[in-house]
Design a protein around this motif. Structure first.
Motif, PDB file in Angstrom:
ATOM      1  N   ASN A 148     -18.848  34.801  50.291  1.00  0.00           N
ATOM      2  CA  ASN A 148     -17.987  35.351  51.332  1.00  0.00           C
ATOM      3  C   ASN A 148     -18.643  35.219  52.692  1.00  0.00           C
ATOM      4  O   ASN A 148     -18.024  34.797  53.662  1.00  0.00           O
ATOM      5  CB  ASN A 148     -17.723  36.842  51.056  1.00  0.00           C
ATOM      6  CG  ASN A 148     -16.376  37.081  50.425  1.00  0.00           C
ATOM      7  OD1 ASN A 148     -15.346  36.940  51.069  1.00  0.00           O
ATOM      8  ND2 ASN A 148     -16.382  37.407  49.161  1.00  0.00           N
ATOM      9  N   ALA A 205      -9.465  33.508  56.747  1.00  0.00           N
ATOM     10  CA  ALA A 205      -9.800  32.116  56.465  1.00  0.00           C
ATOM     11  C   ALA A 205      -9.609  31.259  57.711  1.00  0.00           C
ATOM     12  O   ALA A 205     -10.395  30.357  57.994  1.00  0.00           O
ATOM     13  CB  ALA A 205      -8.937  31.595  55.320  1.00  0.00           C
ATOM     14  N   LEU A 211      -6.057  37.999  54.643  1.00  0.00           N
ATOM     15  CA  LEU A 211      -6.906  37.029  53.966  1.00  0.00           C
ATOM     16  C   LEU A 211      -6.706  35.637  54.554  1.00  0.00           C
ATOM     17  O   LEU A 211      -7.654  34.892  54.797  1.00  0.00           O
ATOM     18  CB  LEU A 211      -6.562  37.034  52.481  1.00  0.00           C
ATOM     19  CG  LEU A 211      -7.722  36.836  51.533  1.00  0.00           C
ATOM     20  CD1 LEU A 211      -8.784  37.872  51.773  1.00  0.00           C
ATOM     21  CD2 LEU A 211      -7.232  36.911  50.112  1.00  0.00           C
ATOM     22  N   PHE A 216      -7.671  26.361  52.829  1.00  0.00           N
ATOM     23  CA  PHE A 216      -7.313  27.718  52.399  1.00  0.00           C
ATOM     24  C   PHE A 216      -6.641  27.662  51.028  1.00  0.00           C
ATOM     25  O   PHE A 216      -6.946  28.441  50.130  1.00  0.00           O
ATOM     26  CB  PHE A 216      -6.370  28.333  53.439  1.00  0.00           C
ATOM     27  CG  PHE A 216      -5.737  29.621  53.017  1.00  0.00           C
ATOM     28  CD1 PHE A 216      -6.501  30.756  52.819  1.00  0.00           C
ATOM     29  CD2 PHE A 216      -4.364  29.707  52.823  1.00  0.00           C
ATOM     30  CE1 PHE A 216      -5.921  31.954  52.427  1.00  0.00           C
ATOM     31  CE2 PHE A 216      -3.774  30.897  52.434  1.00  0.00           C
ATOM     32  CZ  PHE A 216      -4.555  32.022  52.237  1.00  0.00           C
ATOM     33  N   LYS A 226     -19.101  40.476  43.113  1.00  0.00           N
ATOM     34  CA  LYS A 226     -17.768  40.222  43.671  1.00  0.00           C
ATOM     35  C   LYS A 226     -17.368  41.442  44.506  1.00  0.00           C
ATOM     36  O   LYS A 226     -17.787  42.555  44.208  1.00  0.00           O
ATOM     37  CB  LYS A 226     -16.758  40.037  42.536  1.00  0.00           C
ATOM     38  CG  LYS A 226     -17.011  38.808  41.684  1.00  0.00           C
ATOM     39  CD  LYS A 226     -16.413  37.569  42.337  1.00  0.00           C
ATOM     40  CE  LYS A 226     -16.877  36.290  41.697  1.00  0.00           C
ATOM     41  NZ  LYS A 226     -16.477  36.164  40.303  1.00  0.00           N
ATOM     42  N   TYR A 250     -19.028  31.476  53.882  1.00  0.00           N
ATOM     43  CA  TYR A 250     -17.878  30.563  53.812  1.00  0.00           C
ATOM     44  C   TYR A 250     -17.651  29.792  55.116  1.00  0.00           C
ATOM     45  O   TYR A 250     -17.427  28.582  55.099  1.00  0.00           O
ATOM     46  CB  TYR A 250     -16.626  31.352  53.427  1.00  0.00           C
ATOM     47  CG  TYR A 250     -15.416  30.482  53.182  1.00  0.00           C
ATOM     48  CD1 TYR A 250     -15.459  29.474  52.235  1.00  0.00           C
ATOM     49  CD2 TYR A 250     -14.238  30.668  53.900  1.00  0.00           C
ATOM     50  CE1 TYR A 250     -14.352  28.672  52.005  1.00  0.00           C
ATOM     51  CE2 TYR A 250     -13.128  29.872  53.674  1.00  0.00           C
ATOM     52  CZ  TYR A 250     -13.194  28.881  52.732  1.00  0.00           C
ATOM     53  OH  TYR A 250     -12.099  28.080  52.507  1.00  0.00           O
ATOM     54  N   HIS A 267     -12.374  36.336  44.969  1.00  0.00           N
ATOM     55  CA  HIS A 267     -12.948  35.552  43.871  1.00  0.00           C
ATOM     56  C   HIS A 267     -14.325  35.012  44.217  1.00  0.00           C
ATOM     57  O   HIS A 267     -14.927  34.325  43.422  1.00  0.00           O
ATOM     58  CB  HIS A 267     -12.015  34.403  43.542  1.00  0.00           C
ATOM     59  CG  HIS A 267     -11.778  33.504  44.719  1.00  0.00           C
ATOM     60  ND1 HIS A 267     -11.039  33.914  45.813  1.00  0.00           N
ATOM     61  CD2 HIS A 267     -12.213  32.272  44.988  1.00  0.00           C
ATOM     62  CE1 HIS A 267     -11.020  32.945  46.700  1.00  0.00           C
ATOM     63  NE2 HIS A 267     -11.728  31.947  46.239  1.00  0.00           N
ATOM     64  N   MET A 268     -14.800  35.284  45.434  1.00  0.00           N
ATOM     65  CA  MET A 268     -16.104  34.756  45.834  1.00  0.00           C
ATOM     66  C   MET A 268     -17.138  35.872  45.811  1.00  0.00           C
ATOM     67  O   MET A 268     -16.822  37.028  46.085  1.00  0.00           O
ATOM     68  CB  MET A 268     -16.041  34.210  47.258  1.00  0.00           C
ATOM     69  CG  MET A 268     -15.208  32.966  47.427  1.00  0.00           C
ATOM     70  SD  MET A 268     -15.442  32.369  49.118  1.00  0.00           S
ATOM     71  CE  MET A 268     -14.057  31.276  49.276  1.00  0.00           C
ATOM     72  N   TYR A 312     -12.762  37.559  50.418  1.00  0.00           N
ATOM     73  CA  TYR A 312     -12.170  36.674  49.410  1.00  0.00           C
ATOM     74  C   TYR A 312     -12.530  37.219  48.038  1.00  0.00           C
ATOM     75  O   TYR A 312     -13.701  37.241  47.664  1.00  0.00           O
ATOM     76  CB  TYR A 312     -12.679  35.256  49.591  1.00  0.00           C
ATOM     77  CG  TYR A 312     -12.573  34.778  51.020  1.00  0.00           C
ATOM     78  CD1 TYR A 312     -11.351  34.783  51.685  1.00  0.00           C
ATOM     79  CD2 TYR A 312     -13.685  34.340  51.728  1.00  0.00           C
ATOM     80  CE1 TYR A 312     -11.247  34.382  52.991  1.00  0.00           C
ATOM     81  CE2 TYR A 312     -13.591  33.921  53.040  1.00  0.00           C
ATOM     82  CZ  TYR A 312     -12.368  33.950  53.672  1.00  0.00           C
ATOM     83  OH  TYR A 312     -12.264  33.552  54.968  1.00  0.00           O
ATOM     84  N   MET A 357      -7.622  32.185  43.395  1.00  0.00           N
ATOM     85  CA  MET A 357      -7.070  33.522  43.195  1.00  0.00           C
ATOM     86  C   MET A 357      -5.919  33.510  42.199  1.00  0.00           C
ATOM     87  O   MET A 357      -5.593  34.521  41.603  1.00  0.00           O
ATOM     88  CB  MET A 357      -6.591  34.105  44.529  1.00  0.00           C
ATOM     89  CG  MET A 357      -7.714  34.664  45.364  1.00  0.00           C
ATOM     90  SD  MET A 357      -7.112  35.362  46.897  1.00  0.00           S
ATOM     91  CE  MET A 357      -6.338  36.868  46.310  1.00  0.00           C
ATOM     92  N   ASP A 380      -9.478  26.457  48.443  1.00  0.00           N
ATOM     93  CA  ASP A 380     -10.635  27.344  48.287  1.00  0.00           C
ATOM     94  C   ASP A 380     -10.245  28.762  47.935  1.00  0.00           C
ATOM     95  O   ASP A 380     -11.030  29.496  47.342  1.00  0.00           O
ATOM     96  CB  ASP A 380     -11.445  27.392  49.597  1.00  0.00           C
ATOM     97  CG  ASP A 380     -12.327  26.174  49.750  1.00  0.00           C
ATOM     98  OD1 ASP A 380     -12.315  25.341  48.832  1.00  0.00           O
ATOM     99  OD2 ASP A 380     -13.010  26.057  50.773  1.00  0.00           O
ATOM    100  N   ILE A 381      -9.068  29.174  48.343  1.00  0.00           N
ATOM    101  CA  ILE A 381      -8.754  30.594  48.205  1.00  0.00           C
ATOM    102  C   ILE A 381      -7.514  30.850  47.353  1.00  0.00           C
ATOM    103  O   ILE A 381      -7.568  31.581  46.379  1.00  0.00           O
ATOM    104  CB  ILE A 381      -8.620  31.232  49.602  1.00  0.00           C
ATOM    105  CG1 ILE A 381      -9.992  31.088  50.253  1.00  0.00           C
ATOM    106  CG2 ILE A 381      -8.197  32.692  49.509  1.00  0.00           C
ATOM    107  CD1 ILE A 381     -10.148  31.587  51.586  1.00  0.00           C
TER     108      ILE A 381
END
Ligand SMILES: Nc1ncnc2c1ncn2[C@@H]1O[C@H](COP(=O)(O)OP(=O)(O)OP(=O)(O)O)[C@@H](O)[C@H]1O
Ligand SMILES: [Mg+2]
Lengths: 281, 350
Positions: B95, A177, A173, A187, B130, B98, B89-90, B87, A195, A190-191
Motif C-alpha cells: 500500500n 489510485a 479507492l 487501476f 493486510k 504503490y 488486497h495489498m 487497497y 479485489m 492492480d486493484i
C-alpha cells in the motif's frame, strides 16, 4: 450456533440419518452408472442389473478414451475443455471490462448500453439460436472452436454481477489510485481485478459448468464428429437404428464427462464459497 | 517543499455555485486548516487542489506553476482520505509503496523508503499485514505512511481523524502536527472540528457556505474574528452574540443595559461576548437568570438569559461551582477590550 452443534439428542441422529439417506438417493444413479462402466455388455443386458463394480474398468475406459463410438472420448473431452474454458474465461474478461466501463467512465449512452446488456439477460441461448446460427454459418465458423465459443461469450449476468460489486467499492479507492498515479487500466489490473478475485472464482465455476453442459448449440453447429463436445457426444453414442448400444462405453463416457466440473468445483471451493457468501471488505 | 497559491477559486456543479471565490497564499511548510460546518465546501476545495474535481474558474499554483488542468499524479501531492482508502488486497508495505511502484522506482529504493516511513510511524511490525488486520488508528497511520513515502510537495488531508475515537484523535492530532513540522511539507487539512483546527493550524480558513469568512492564525481568529460566523464557529462554547444599539463606546442591549465595548460605533450592531471572558462581579451590568449549571470539572457552564431578552446566554466560569451556590441569578461584567462588535447588517467586524 454452538448449541446446535453440541446437541446430541435423538433429533440429531434423525437429521443425520435423513441427510445420509438423501445423499444415497441422489448418489445411487451415479453409482449405477459407474458400475455399468466397469462390467461387460453381457452383464448389463442380462437382468438383474449388477450393483457391484466388475472387472472391465480399464478395458472400458481405454476403449472409450481412444476409440469411443463416433469419435474418441479423449478428443471430445478436449473439445469440451476448450469450449468451457473459452466461455468461462471469455465471459469473465469481457464482463469485467464492460462492468469497468459502465461503472467508472462517463460516456454518451452509458445507461443505454447498460440496459441493452441487461435486456439480453432475458434472452436465453435457445431463444436466439436460429439467428445466431445464421450469423455463425455466414461467417463460416461451423465446426470451429470460435463458432462454439463466440456466441455464448457475452454475459449480461456476469456484467451485472461485476457492476454491482464495483458499485460497492468506495470512490475514495479509485481516487487514491489516481493520486498515486495509476491510470485507468492500471487501476483495473492492480486493484479492481484482485479485489474481485473471489467473485471471479465463483463465476468461473458457474460459467465453466455452463459451458461444459452446453448441448443444443454444439449439436447445431458441429457436424464433424471430431468437433463434438462430450455432452452432446454422449447423446450421439446412442444407436440410431437396430445397432446395439455399447452401454459400458457410454457409461464410462458419462463418468468421464462428470469429472472436470467436479474437479473445478473442488479446486475452487474455498474461493468459490467465499465469493458467494461475502465480498471482501 | 512548495508554496501553494489559490486565486479566485470558484466551483459550480451545473448552475449551483458551491465555492464562491477563495484566495490564499500558502507559504512553504505551512499547515493550513480548512474548517467549517458540514456542506460548506471544504472537501470540494481540497479536492480541487488534489485534481479530483475540476476548477470552474480561478487559478491554482503550486510553486508558481499553474496546475488547474494537471492530473493528480502530475501535481506532486499526496492525499489522506477520511476512510483511509487503503487497497484491501495489498499488504501495508505494498500500500505504502504503490505510488513509487507506478513511478517505476527501483525495488530497493521502494523498500528503503517504505521502511523509513514505517519506522517514523511505528508501523514496522505490521508491514506484511493486510489493512483489514489493523485497527482504525493503525490504518490511519498507513494512510499517512502512503502519503509520506512519496515525499510530495503538498499533503492534503480530508478529515483524516473523524473515524477515530476521541482519545486516539487527540494522540493522532499531535502526531500529525509533529510529523508535519519535522517533514516541513506544505499541508492543507480539512476538518469540521474547531479544536482540531485551533491546535493544528498555522493559519486557518474559516469557511461558510462556499465563502472564506476569515483566513488567519488560530489566535487571530479567536481574538479578532472577522465575522459573526467566524466568531461563533471558533471557540467553545460559542460566543454569545446579542443585538444592540451602539452609542459611541457603549452598546445598549434591547433591555436597556449598556455595555462598554471599547469600539466607537453607532447604529444597529451585534455585541459578541465569549462565555469565558465574562467575570462574576456583584456590581456588573449583566444580570443573568441562571436556568441550569453544567459542571465540567475544570470549568462550569451557566445557561440562562438576561431580563427582557429571550436569547440564551452561556457563561463559563473557571473551577467548580455548585448550582445552589449560584442562587438563581448572578451579575457579571466583561472587559471592554473583550467585547466584539459586528455590523448588524453585514455581520462584519467593526
Ligand atoms: N457532485 C456534486 N454535485 C452537486 N453538488 C455537490 C456535489 N458534490 C458536492 N456538492 C455540494 O457542494 C457542497 C460542498 O460539499 P463538500 O463535500 O465540499 O462539503 P464539506 O464541507 O466537505 O462537508 P462535510 O464536512 O460534510 O464533508 C455541498 O452543499 C454539496 O451538496
Ligand atoms: Mg467533506
Amino acid at each position: 450456533m454452538a448449541g446446535m452443534v453440541e446437541k446430541r439428542g435423538l433429533s440429531h441422529w434423525l437429521t443425520h440419518a435423513g441427510l445420509i439417506l438423501g445423499v444415497l438417493v441422489i448418489f445411487f444413479p451415479i453409482w449405477l452408472a459407474f458400475v455399468a462402466s466397469t462390467v461387460s455388455q453381457q452383464d448389463i443386458v442380462r437382468p438383474p442389473m449388477p450393483l457391484l463394480p466388475g472387472d472391465q474398468f480399464f478395458e472400458n475406459y481405454r476403449r472409450a478414451l481412444v476409440a469411443g463410438v463416433n469419435a474418441p472420448v479423449a478428443w471430445m473431452l478436449f473439445n469440451s475443455m476448450v469450449m468451457a474454458m473459452g466461455i468461462a474465461i471469455g465471459k469473465i474478461v469481457i464482463s469485467l471490462l464492460s462492468a469497468f466501463a459502465i461503472v467508472y467512465f462517463r460516456f454518451p449512452g452509458r445507461m443505454l448500453f447498460f440496459w441493452l446488456i441487461f435486456l439480453t439477460l432475458m434472452l436465453p441461448v435457445e431463444v436466439r439460436i436460429v439467428p445466431t446460427y445464421e450469423v455463425i454459418a455466414g461467417f463460416g465458423m461451423l465446426n470451429s472452436y470460435t463458432g462454439l465459443i463466440l456466441p455464448l461469450i457475452a454475459s449480461a449476468t456476469a456484467t451485472f454481477l461485476f457492476r454491482q460489486f464495483f458499485l460497492t467499492i468506495p470512490d475514495e479507492l479509485a481516487e487514491a489510485a489516481r493520486v498515486d498515479g495509476a491510470g485507468p487500466m492500471r487501476f483495473f489490473v492492480d486493484i479492481l481485478v484482485p479485489m474481485s478475485r473471489t467473485n471471479i472464482a465463483a463465476l468461473f465455476v458457474i460459467l465453466f459448468i455452463y459451458g461444459w453442459n452446453q448441448y443444443l448449440w454444439p449439436l447445431l453447429i458441429t457436424t464433424d464428429p471430431s468437433m463434438n463436445t462430450i455432452v452432446m457426444g454422449i447423446k450421439q453414442m446412442f444407436p440410431s437404428g437396430d445397432d446395439l448400444a455399447d452401454w459400458p462405453v457410454i457409461m464410462a463416457t458419462s463418468i468421464l464427462a462428470m469429472l472436470p466440473p467436479v474437479v473445478v468445483v473442488i479446486a475452487m471451493q474455498k474461493l468459490f464459497i467465499r465469493g458467494l457468501v461475502d465480498s471482501e471488505k | 517543499m512548495a508554496t501553494v497559491t489559490l486565486t479566485g477559486i470558484h466551483k459550480s456543479y451545473g448552475k449551483t455555485e458551491v465555492i464562491h471565490g477563495i484566495d490564499i497564499d500558502i507559504a512553504d511548510g505551512e499547515l493550513i486548516v480548512i474548517v467549517g460546518p458540514s456542506g460548506c465546501g471544504k472537501s470540494t476545495l481540497l479536492r480541487m487542489v488534489a485534481g479530483l474535481e475540476t476548477i470552474t474558474s480561478g487559478d491554482l499554483l503550486i510553486d508558481g506553476a499553474r496546475l488547474n488542468d494537471a492530473e493528480p499524479m502530475d501535481r506532486n501531492i499526496a492525499m489522506v482520505f477520511q476512510n483511509y482508502a487503503l487497497y484491501p488486497h495489498m499488504s501495508v508495505a505494498d500500500n505504502m509503496g504503490y505510488a513509487l511502484k507506478i513511478a517505476r522506482r527501483p525495488k530497493g529504493e521502494i523498500a528503503e523508503r517504505v521502511q523509513a516511513a514505517a519506522k517514523m510511524l511505528q508501523l514496522e511490525p505490521y508491514l506484511a499485514r493486510k489493512p483489514r488486520e489493523l485497527s482504525g488508528g493503525q490504518r490511519q497511520r498507513v494512510a499517512m505512511g502512503r502519503a509520506i513515502v512519496r515525499d510530495p510537495a503538498v499533503f492534503l488531508f480530508d478529515e483524516p481523524l473523524s473515524n477515530l475515537d476521541a482519545k486516539l484523535r487527540v494522540q493522532m492530532r499531535l502526531e500529525i502536527k509533529a510529523l508535519q513540522r519535522k517533514l516541513g511539507v506544505t499541508s492543507l487539512y480539512v476538518t469540521h472540528d474547531q479544536v482540531e483546527a485551533m491546535t493544528l493550524a498555522d493559519r486557518m480558513i474559516v469557511m461558510n457556505a462556499g465563502v472564506a469568512e476569515q483566513i488567519g492564525t488560530p489566535l487571530d481568529v479567536y481574538e479578532r474574528p472577522a465575522t459573526v460566523f467566524a466568531a461563533q464557529f471558533i471557540g467553545s462554547p460559542a460566543m454569545n452574540v446579542l443585538p444592540a444599539r451602539a452609542e459611541g463606546r457603549v452598546a445598549r442591549l434591547a433591555n436597556g443595559i449598556g455595555i462598554e465595548t471599547g469600539t466607537d460605533a453607532s447604529g444597529d450592531v451585534l455585541v459578541g461576548m465569549r462565555p469565558e471572558h465574562m467575570e462574576r462581579d456583584p456590581d456588573g451590568p449583566i444580570a443573568l437568570d441562571i436556568r441550569m449549571a453544567e459542571p465540567l470539572g475544570a470549568n462550569t457552564l451557566l445557561h440562562g438569559s438576561l431580563a427582557g431578552i429571550a436569547q440564551e446566554i452561556v457563561v463559563s466560569l473557571p473551577g467548580v461551582h455548585r448550582e445552589d451556590v449560584m442562587a438563581g441569578s448572578a451579575r457579571f461584567r466583561i472587559a471592554p477590550e473583550a467585547c466584539h462588535l459586528f455590523d448588524a447588517g453585514t455581520g462584519r467586524r467593526l
